[in-house]
Design an enzyme around this catalytic site. Structure first.
Site, mmCIF file in Angstrom:
data_model
loop_
_atom_site.group_PDB
_atom_site.id
_atom_site.type_symbol
_atom_site.label_atom_id
_atom_site.label_comp_id
_atom_site.label_asym_id
_atom_site.label_seq_id
_atom_site.Cartn_x
_atom_site.Cartn_y
_atom_site.Cartn_z
ATOM 1 N N ARG A 1 0.856 -1.181 0.000
ATOM 2 C CA ARG A 1 0.000 0.000 0.000
ATOM 3 C C ARG A 1 0.893 1.232 0.000
ATOM 4 O O ARG A 1 2.024 1.202 0.490
ATOM 5 C CB ARG A 1 -0.897 0.016 1.238
ATOM 6 C CG ARG A 1 -1.863 -1.152 1.358
ATOM 7 C CD ARG A 1 -2.688 -1.016 2.628
ATOM 8 N NE ARG A 1 -3.669 -2.091 2.776
ATOM 9 C CZ ARG A 1 -3.474 -3.214 3.451
ATOM 10 N NH1 ARG A 1 -2.302 -3.405 4.065
ATOM 11 N NH2 ARG A 1 -4.406 -4.137 3.537
ATOM 12 N N TYR B 1 -10.336 -10.133 -6.991
ATOM 13 C CA TYR B 1 -9.410 -10.298 -8.111
ATOM 14 C C TYR B 1 -9.775 -11.484 -8.991
ATOM 15 O O TYR B 1 -9.327 -11.565 -10.127
ATOM 16 C CB TYR B 1 -7.972 -10.435 -7.595
ATOM 17 C CG TYR B 1 -7.484 -9.154 -6.961
ATOM 18 C CD1 TYR B 1 -7.145 -8.066 -7.743
ATOM 19 C CD2 TYR B 1 -7.408 -9.016 -5.580
ATOM 20 C CE1 TYR B 1 -6.734 -6.877 -7.173
ATOM 21 C CE2 TYR B 1 -6.996 -7.835 -4.999
ATOM 22 C CZ TYR B 1 -6.656 -6.770 -5.799
ATOM 23 O OH TYR B 1 -6.269 -5.589 -5.234
#
Length: 296
Positions: free
Chosen positions: A143, A271
């Site tokens: 991140r 995903y």
């Protein structure tokens, strides 16, 4: 706020290590519900059902978040013996569809790295730092906040792993590729020692670290120079590309969950939608009926 709701927040902080922003969001949701129907530990199912009407003007995603907070509270209340029943069934259940993440194609990733490598070859410290940053974003799936706040001590010495402090103060180990390791070594050789900073990517003129805003701007500018639309490039987009491209390569979903630092596998499962084309091809090629049809 009722004592029961306060105790629930204390549990989230102490036992689950919830981050400050997460606790603030739960507090708002619990306080709003108690303002509407009173003490949640004593609220009747009929009153709880009224929340659907009270929340009717909110977006489905907001209703889903509030309902999730209350479901967790009611489960806690039952465990603590404050309620004999779990009234979660009376809460609204909106079908909030989570948007698919933006990703970069392999060609765009290649173009981005080619440009970054060309610029790093100049020997300029800012260009070398830029290459190290995108290597870690795409190569380790960090991140933005995790990346910019990395301490120097997180850099591996022998083992090819990086220690990352994620959401809620949860530490995890992520792999560092040979490419990223080379980029890091190059950056460490030119990293400024002044002002003194314990961060891997220090900010200029301060003892702090590079900001997320500056990282965002750097990536946008790099994308433009690489001939890619800057609107489709961000630190989070590179993290998504890391996850999607690993999944395309056959990575296990549980492994991906660990690498990304997701607390819930449901977050990682998004995903699988992005990689739908590969899954369809897999069924067509590997399913027994597909082979049978080809031979008939």
């Amino acid at each position: 706020m009722s004592p029961a709701a306060s105790a629930f927040l204390d549990m989230l902080a102490a036992e689950r290590g919830a981050a400050a922003n997460t606790l603030a969001a739960y507090r708002r949701d619990l306080e709003g519900a108690e303002e509407a129907i009173g003490d949640l530990a004593a609220a009747s199912r009929a009153n709880i059902a009224k929340l659907a009407g009270i929340w009717s003007d909110l977006a489905p995603s907001s209703v889903a978040r509030k309902a999730s907070a209350l479901r967790q509270f009611f489960g806690f209340a039952v465990d603590e013996g404050w309620r004999d029943d779990d009234p979660s069934g009376a809460l609204p259940q909106p079908q909030a569809r989570r948007p698919l993440p933006k990703i970069l194609s392999h060609n765009h990733v290649d173009a981005l790295f080619e440009r970054a490598e060309e610029e790093a070859a100049s020997g300029k410290p800012t260009a070398i730092r830029q290459l190290a940053l995108i290597e870690l974003l795409y190569g380790s799936g960090l991140r933005a906040s995790e990346l910019v706040s990395l301490p120097l001590s997180a850099v591996p010495r022998d083992a090819p792993l990086l220690t990352v402090m994620g959401k809620g103060g949860q530490a995890r180990m992520v792999p560092v590729s040979e490419r990223a390791r080379e980029a890091l070594d190059q950056w460490l050789s030119v990293r400024p020692s002044e002002p003194a900073s314990g961060f891997l990517f220090p900010s200029r003129g301060k003892a702090g670290h590079l900001t997320r805003v500056r990282l965002f701007q750097m990536l946008k500018d790099l994308a433009a120079r690489a001939g890619i639309d800057p609107a489709g490039v961000s630190p989070h987009v590179l993290r998504h590309a890391f996850a999607t491209h690993l999944l395309e390569g056959g990575a296990d979903l549980r492994v991906l969950q660990t690498l990304l630092g997701h607390a819930d596998i449901a977050t990682t499962q998004i995903y699988t939608h992005v990689d739908a084309a590969r899954l369809v091809a897999l069924v067509n090629e590997r399913h027994p009926l597909a082979r049978r049809g080809a031979s008939d």
